[in-house]
Design an enzyme around this catalytic site. Structure first.
Site, PDB file in Angstrom:
ATOM      1  N   LYS A  41       0.841  -1.203   0.000  1.00  0.00           N
ATOM      2  CA  LYS A  41       0.000   0.000   0.000  1.00  0.00           C
ATOM      3  C   LYS A  41       0.877   1.255   0.000  1.00  0.00           C
ATOM      4  CE  LYS A  41      -0.413  -0.402   5.015  1.00  0.00           C
ATOM      5  NZ  LYS A  41      -1.192  -1.063   6.078  1.00  0.00           N
ATOM      6  N   TYR A  45      14.913  30.497   8.296  1.00  0.00           N
ATOM      7  CA  TYR A  45      13.641  31.114   8.675  1.00  0.00           C
ATOM      8  C   TYR A  45      13.475  31.135  10.189  1.00  0.00           C
ATOM      9  CZ  TYR A  45      11.680  30.912   3.912  1.00  0.00           C
ATOM     10  OH  TYR A  45      11.424  31.087   2.589  1.00  0.00           O
TER      11      TYR A  45
HETATM   12  C1  LIG Z   1      -0.349  -1.971   6.806  1.00  0.00           C
HETATM   13  C2  LIG Z   1      -0.875  -3.284   7.227  1.00  0.00           C
HETATM   14  C3  LIG Z   1      -0.008  -4.381   7.362  1.00  0.00           C
HETATM   15  C4  LIG Z   1       1.493  -4.257   7.270  1.00  0.00           C
HETATM   16  O1  LIG Z   1       1.968  -3.693   8.476  1.00  0.00           O
HETATM   17  P1  LIG Z   1       3.532  -3.482   8.747  1.00  0.00           P
HETATM   18  O2  LIG Z   1       3.583  -3.025  10.153  1.00  0.00           O
HETATM   19  O3  LIG Z   1       3.983  -2.442   7.794  1.00  0.00           O
HETATM   20  O4  LIG Z   1       4.183  -4.785   8.514  1.00  0.00           O
HETATM   21  C5  LIG Z   1      -0.575  -5.612   7.619  1.00  0.00           C
HETATM   22  N1  LIG Z   1      -1.920  -5.758   7.768  1.00  0.00           N
HETATM   23  C6  LIG Z   1      -2.761  -4.713   7.684  1.00  0.00           C
HETATM   24  C7  LIG Z   1      -4.219  -4.933   7.881  1.00  0.00           C
HETATM   25  C8  LIG Z   1      -2.267  -3.438   7.423  1.00  0.00           C
HETATM   26  O5  LIG Z   1      -3.108  -2.404   7.358  1.00  0.00           O
END
Ligand SMILES: *Cc1c(COP(=O)(O)O)cnc(C)c1O
Length: 379
Positions: free
Chosen positions: A48, A272
């Site tokens: 994702k 800044y």
């Molecule tokens: C993002 C996510 C993962 C992966 O999590 P990590 O901590 O990055 O390994 C796994 N399962 C779900 C449902 C997620 O939303």
């Protein structure tokens, strides 16, 4: 999908960029294999948010070549992108959409061969209806909420489903899954509570394979592995065991170009808001990246870099396109216009940068900018 770039740096493009981001795909693949081996069973890849900012078009095919057959994304549009990125991979990998059927029309899931993670009884009903229309069983995962209170069936809906399993008619339940809230803290009592709640819920539902562990969950022990683990962060080199040595290989390297080196003296200020004040003679290197590149403004007066083999402190505020470092102690040959400073390196991990910024590595990765010249190595 895009043709692999030549292995050599596209030196013209690199020279035109303020900063250079290198992503080691061989390290991503090695991390995938290490996690799969530790889990024992099947290992998905969570890609994702553009593969946590690293570029899903390059990362997803590399993971497929390392053996990943199951991918997870959040919204439907990401899933369609990933399907396109994996178009030539045979057999076609499964792509699960965590945001569920509410993320988009069932017809889009069917058209792109995507699998919804069903997060409620309403979504289960809608997918069962889609299966009736399609006149075939349709695959899905069922997400049970065991302590996150975000997505997934709450306890009362699990109970309703247990009473009326026919609601799943026409749905090929590939996984019953849940998500851990505190897996990076092995001593947190919620881990065991979620495991118990998950096990109890599964026992109430029709038999199906199960999935619980994210990256850190994999390191909680075999009791958390079930049939499929779902790492994201650890694939990309973040430490799934905070406070202990990082078992993963570093994936991301970031270098920024020095534009100018300025000699200043008290009572001059830097940047800044005049938040840094020189209290004597000082050399300041101005580097060509800033918060517009995802180099977070919260690193102001807190971050650091490496140049000429030395650690140098970020001074003043991070601005949109520029960041300033105190290079007083660094040789003039190393700290001069055109030279590169290391911002993420073997000496300073993404997790280290996150700590200085008061955030987590996940946010550093997913903020990585698109102005960077990106180099993919390995694979
Ligand atoms: C993002 C996510 C993962 C992966 O999590 P990590 O901590 O990055 O390994 C796994 N399962 C779900 C449902 C997620 O939303």
């Amino acid at each position: 999908m895009s043709e692999p770039e030549p292995a050599a740096t596209d030196s013209a493009a690199a020279a035109q960029a303020g900063a250079i981001l290198r992503i080691d795909l061989a390290a991503v693949q090695a991390n995938y294999r290490a996690l799969a081996e530790r889990a024992g069973g099947d290992c998905a890849a969570v890609v994702k948010a553009d593969a946590y900012g690293l570029g899903v078009a390059r990362v997803a095919p590399a993971l497929a070549r390392a053996g990943a057959k199951t991918f997870f994304v959040a919204p439907l549009n990401e899933a369609i992108t990933v399907r396109r990125c994996l178009a030539t991979v045979q057999p076609a990998p499964a792509i699960y959409v965590l945001n569920g059927l509410t993320a988009g029309p069932a017809a889009d899931f069917l058209a792109h061969d995507l699998t919804p993670v069903l997060n409620s009884l309403d979504e289960i009903e809608a997918w069962a209806a889609a299966a009736r229309s399609a006149e075939r069983a349709l695959p899905a995962a069922i997400h049970i909420d065991t302590g996150m209170s975000r997505l997934g069936l709450p306890a009362n809906e699990v109970e309703e489903l247990a009473q009326e399993p026919d609601r799943l008619k026409g749905i090929d339940v590939r996984y019953v899954m849940s998500h851990l809230a505190c897996a990076e803290d092995p001593d947190h009592p919620l881990n065991g509570e979620q495991l118990a709640a998950f096990t109890a819920a599964r026992a109430r539902l029709p038999k199906a394979p199960a999935s619980l562990a994210n990256s850190s969950g994999i390191f909680l022990g075999a009791g958390y592995h079930f049939d499929l683990v779902r790492p994201g962060a650890a694939l990309y080199g973040l430490n799934p065991t905070p406070g202990r040595p990082n078992p993963m290989r570093q994936v991301v390297y970031l270098q920024g170009k020095i534009l100018q080196v300025r000699e200043i003296d008290a009572p001059q200020t830097v940047g800044y808001g005049a938040t840094h004040r020189a209290d004597g003679p000082m050399r300041v290197a101005t580097v060509a990246l800033g918060y517009a590149d995802g180099y977070l403004r919260s690193l102001s007066n807190r971050g650091s870099a490496w140049v000429g083999g030395q650690r140098v402190s970020l001074i003043g505020r991070v601005s949109m396109d520029l960041t300033t470092f105190d290079v007083t102690g660094v040789s003039r040959e190393a700290a001069r216009p055109g030279e590169l400073v290391d911002l993420i390196s073997a000496d300073m991990s993404v997790d280290d940068v996150a700590e200085a910024a008061g955030t987590i590595g996940y946010e550093i990765l997913t903020s990585l900018g698109h102005r960077y010249h990106r180099i993919y190595s390995g694979d």
